[in-house]
Structure formats: structure tokens, C-alpha cells
Design an enzyme around this catalytic site. Structure first.
Site, short mmCIF file in Angstrom:
data_model
loop_
_atom_site.label_atom_id
_atom_site.label_comp_id
_atom_site.label_asym_id
_atom_site.label_seq_id
_atom_site.Cartn_x
_atom_site.Cartn_y
_atom_site.Cartn_z
N VAL A 89 -2.22 8.92 -4.98
CA VAL A 89 -1.52 7.78 -4.39
C VAL A 89 -0.27 8.29 -3.67
O VAL A 89 0.57 8.95 -4.27
CB VAL A 89 -1.11 6.75 -5.48
CG1 VAL A 89 -0.43 5.54 -4.86
CG2 VAL A 89 -2.32 6.32 -6.30
N LEU A 125 4.41 12.22 -2.59
CA LEU A 125 5.52 11.41 -3.10
C LEU A 125 5.38 11.26 -4.63
O LEU A 125 4.27 11.12 -5.12
CB LEU A 125 5.52 10.01 -2.47
CG LEU A 125 5.88 9.88 -1.00
CD1 LEU A 125 5.86 8.41 -0.59
CD2 LEU A 125 7.24 10.48 -0.70
N ASP A 152 -9.66 2.08 0.73
CA ASP A 152 -8.87 3.23 0.29
C ASP A 152 -7.59 2.76 -0.42
O ASP A 152 -7.20 3.30 -1.45
CB ASP A 152 -8.53 4.09 1.52
CG ASP A 152 -7.80 5.35 1.12
OD1 ASP A 152 -8.37 6.14 0.35
OD2 ASP A 152 -6.64 5.53 1.56
N LYS A 172 -6.24 3.02 -4.49
CA LYS A 172 -4.93 3.52 -4.93
C LYS A 172 -4.24 2.51 -5.85
O LYS A 172 -3.64 2.89 -6.85
CB LYS A 172 -4.07 3.84 -3.70
CG LYS A 172 -4.58 5.06 -2.94
CD LYS A 172 -3.86 5.24 -1.62
CE LYS A 172 -4.43 6.42 -0.85
NZ LYS A 172 -3.95 6.46 0.55
#
Lengths: 302, 302
Positions: free
Chosen positions: B94, B98, B163, B167
């Protein structure tokens, strides 16, 4: 100690509070895997940190003093902790329980390099400049911040920028860069007259004289489609806290309430910086962060 | 293998690529502390995950498939890894590198509870709706995104929202909540006509028919001082991806380029949510995150 009646026990105790005796007793008891949690904001416990770490006791603290004295003493604490195989954790030093220091530690341990750090690390100053978007009188906004309990008893402790400068210093040092507090340039927000007033009441009277100047800065910013903001910044070996105009679409421009924000530009995060934002102050919230550090050490020990 | 000449060695090798043989060989070699890094996006390696973990080999992957199949198989992987004392890491599932999954894991291990998750987890959809602020034609913006290499070869793979739904599912499951992909409601961005077009060229022709509808939505949002955004949200047991109007001052409204953003509202982060924002896609950037997971496992092993 039983949790259910600690208060009664404490109140009925005849033993005087004595830090030296407490530390000696702690060392004598030799409990395995002890952690000292220093929730003071002064240097009386900090003076004993090296001695405590040498006794193989880990330390968790929101106290910024140990990390903002000379860089030599910053290094000495780390070397002592390492040598005695214990941990020194202070995740709440910057932005309270927000994962700022831990994220920076991860960035550095992944071999990445800091290019720029920017942030608003003071809930008080964040609240004041966020409120200034709606109101015209700076002194009135400072008064509201004080009434809401967002400032120190003397608001000049916040307005001086010293607390925010300390936090920037800690982030610079965590980036692996030796740096001293005196090398951070802090722009003055308020006039010397207000800063040097003899009492808090006198300070508020003097502060009114700043209103016109700050309103002009705010209106000038508005003409440029900007807002006024007090931002800490490190880049190319220079660190500065300044009152600046930022674009209305800037990530720092739309903070609410007393939110904190930090932005790390690194060799990996170069295209867009890594930004962390959220509540960065408050006793409850800091308690959460302290507990989190204690749990990190106990996970490490288990 | 020497790093300096791996490419020549690979090109001159006469051994055919064979996954089964590779895995058997890996198990036979019994290297201590091995880590398999699966950089594919299909399920051919995923099918062997349990077998690999049982051979006491850790796995690091950006591949979302293992985490988005049935909740039972999600649990099976974790139980197998735990039983064989190895790790399964997928921090890039995900928002790429980050620190989103790691922060969520910390939140939960501190005993906190998730109240709400909101985010924009698709660099492609972020770019499209950020660009739409400046341009009026939706189909043109999708074309620019494709030309810049921001979309899959068939942009419908991004526009379908699948997509981004995957996530969101992973974040819900990481919060300790059993959830299935089929229970995430995904609002349609484009018409069935465009979605079902036989070729990508035909899709772009059909997409022009959507321009008027989306321009109307955008203008309606503008009248309300808002912008259009495609946001994933989980709250009170319900998960949804929807095309919504958000206020111009909303933390999600001023993203640049293809930035991702996530916002966690929890029992501790209740006053203002914890927000993480930054570059959330790209091969280089994902490589950084994968390396970071490998380093986390090696720190754990050392």
C-alpha cells in the site's frame, strides 16, 4: 505496587521524595530489564541519565533537554546506552505521539539521506497562525490560545520559538548531522517590547502594538494568495525558523486547530516529500507515545 | 554470484528458468536466514508461499495477491510464518515505500483501535483527478496519464478501482478486522460502454461520452467550493470507493502529481487523524521499500 490503591499508598507514605535516594535504590534493586520513565521537563533527572544507563537501565522520556544540550553530550548518551546494551527512547520529543522520529530513524537506517526538513512542530504556534486566517487581531488570537490552555502560562515561552527550535535540532541530529542549538536562526514573531515586558498582563498590553504590523503582513500575504505561517526549515547545513508567506495550496497551509506537520525531502523521497500530519500535543496523546516507546523496548527485550 | 557480471552470467547460462526447480533448489541448499523476494505481480510464486515459509525461508514482496485472497488464506500465511519462525513482509503493498503499513502495525500493537481509514492509494487516479482541477476533458486527462506512463497499458485496470480496493482491503485486515474483497463497494467512474470496449483505442473513443457527465460533476463541485476526488473509505464495518466532492481545504484536496495519502482516525488519534502523504508509486521507489523490508528482517535476525 497494586494499581488499585497507589494514590492512597502515596498519600499515606512518610518517605520524603528524594531523587538521589530513588536512583540509588533503583540501582540496588537490580531488577532485570528495568525502564526509567522521566516525565519531567527539567534537567534534575537528566543529570543522572548517564549514571542510570551505566546501571543497565533503559530510559524513556518526552523530556527534550538531554537531546538539545551540546552535541558531545548527545553522543555520550548514545554511546553509554550502546555500551551497556540498553535503550534510550524519546519518540515524543517531536510532535508527541506522531511517528516522526521513528520514521526519520527508518529513513536513515535504510541508507537514505536527508536533503530538507520542514515543519510546524508547535501546537501552540500552529493554533495561533491557523486562527489568524479567520481573525484580524494577533493579540486577541494569542489570548484565545492562552484561555484554551494551548500556551504555556507565559505565552512568550511559545512565541519565542525556542521549543520549536529544539525540536528541529533533534530532527537534524537524528539525520546524522552534528548541529548545535545556537546555530538555528530564529526570526522574532513579536517585538522586543512585548518579549521583555515584566508581567504576563503587561505582555498582553504591549502585544497590541504588534497587531498592526502582523495584520499588514497577513494582508500582504492574502494579496499574493498566501497565508502567514511560522515554519522550521533545515537545508544545506542551514537551519531557520521564520514567519513566511505560503501558498494557499501548500501542504502546510490548511492545518486545523493545533495540528503539527513535518515534511522530509530525501534522496529517495525527492519527487514529492514524505509528509506526516496530525495532533502533535496534549497530555493524553503524549502518554500514548511514551507507552509506545516502553512497548518498543519490551518487544526488543522479549 | 558476483554483482559485477551478473548480466553476462545470466545471458550465457543454458539453464532454463523453472520456478519449481528454483524453489526445490532453494530448499535443498538450506542457507540459514534466507529471504525470498517475489517481485512478480502474478500468482505463480504466491502459490508456493506456504511451502517456502515451511522451509524456514522469509518472504518479502510488493505482490498484493497473497494478502487479498480469502481471509482464511491470509491467516494461514501468518500462522505458517509464525510457526516456522520466519517473517512475511509486504510494506510496499500500500503506497509503495511510504510508511503506511508499518505505521498501522505500530498503531495496532500499541493497543489502539481503528475508527476510520480514508485514502487515495492509486497514483494513477490521484494524477487523473489532480489534473482534472486544471483541465475540463476527462478523456484527455486519462490520455495524458497513459502517455506519461502513469497508467497500466489498459487504463481500465486503474479506472476500475480494483487495485485501490485491494489496498483498502489490506489496511482493513492489518487493523485486525476480518474482511473480504467482495464486501468493498466500488463506485463506477466510467460508463459500462467504455469499460466493456473491445480494444484500448475503442475505449478512448467511448470514454469521450463520459466527458460531459464528469465535467458536470466537476462544475457542481466547484460551485460548492469543492473538488472531485476518488476516495477509499472504511468506517463502521463498511468499505467503499467513491467519486465524491471534497472541500478545497480538505487534506486530500491539494495533492500534486501522483501523490498518495492515507488518514487513520483511531481511539488515540481522534481529535485530528494521523495523515501520511507522499510519492506512492514508481519502480525506484518500490525498490527502496522492498530493500527496507529486507533490512528489517536482517535487523531482526541479527
Amino acid at each position: 505496587i497494586e494499581i488499585s490503591n497507589w494514590k492512597e499508598k502515596l498519600n499515606s507514605s512518610t518517605t520524603e521524595s528524594n531523587l538521589e535516594k530513588f536512583i540509588n535504590q533503583m540501582k540496588l534493586m537490580q531488577f532485570p530489564n528495568s525502564i526509567l520513565v522521566d516525565c519531567t521537563a527539567n534537567d534534575s533527572v537528566v543529570k543522572h541519565y548517564l549514571e542510570i544507563l551505566k546501571a543497565s537501565i533503559s530510559i524513556v522520556t518526552p523530556n527534550k533537554i538531554a537531546n538539545t544540550q551540546s552535541y558531545d553530550s548527545y553522543l555520550a548518551i548514545r554511546e553509554t546506552a550502546k555500551k551497556h546494551n540498553v535503550q534510550f527512547k524519546y519518540g515524543t520529543n517531536v510532535c508527541s505521539a506522531l511517528p516522526v522520529i521513528s520514521t526519520l530513524n527508518d529513513i536513515i537506517s535504510n541508507g537514505d539521506e536527508i536533503i530538507k526538513i520542514e515543519g510546524i512542530f508547535s501546537g501552540t504556534l500552529s493554533f495561533i497562525f491557523n486562527s489568524l486566517k479567520e481573525k484580524d487581531s494577533f493579540s486577541e488570537v494569542v489570548k484565545i490560545a492562552k484561555e484554551k490552555g494551548y500556551t504555556e502560562p507565559d505565552p512568550r515561552d511559545d512565541l519565542s520559538g525556542l521549543d520549536m527550535a529544539r525540536k528541529l535540532l533533534i530532527l537534524i541530529r537524528e539525520s546524522g548531522i552534528p548541529f548545535e542549538l545556537k546555530n538555528i536562526h530564529v526570526d522574532k514573531i513579536i517585538s522586543d517590547d512585548a518579549q521583555n515586558a515584566k508581567t504576563v498582563d503587561e505582555f498582553f498590553t504591549k502585544l497590541k502594538e504588534d497587531d498592526k504590523r502582523i495584520l499588514e503582513l497577513k494582508n500582504k500575504a492574502r494579496q499574493n494568495n498566501c497565508v502567514l505561517s511560522f515554519i522550521a526549515k533545515y537545508e544545506n547545513g542551514e537551519a531557520r525558523l521564520s514567519l513566511v508567506e505560503i501558498d494557499k495550496n501548500h501542504p502546510f497551509a490548511n492545518l486545523h486547530d493545533s495540528e503539527n506537520i513535518v515534511s522530509f525531502t530525501t534522496k529517495n523521497y525527492w519527487k514529492n516529500p514524505l509528509i506526516i500530519r496530525g495532533q502533535g500535543a496534549g497530555a493524553d496523546f503524549t502518554a500514548v507515545g511514551i507507552l509506545s516507546d516502553v512497548l518498543r523496548i519490551s518487544n526488543y527485550l522479549s
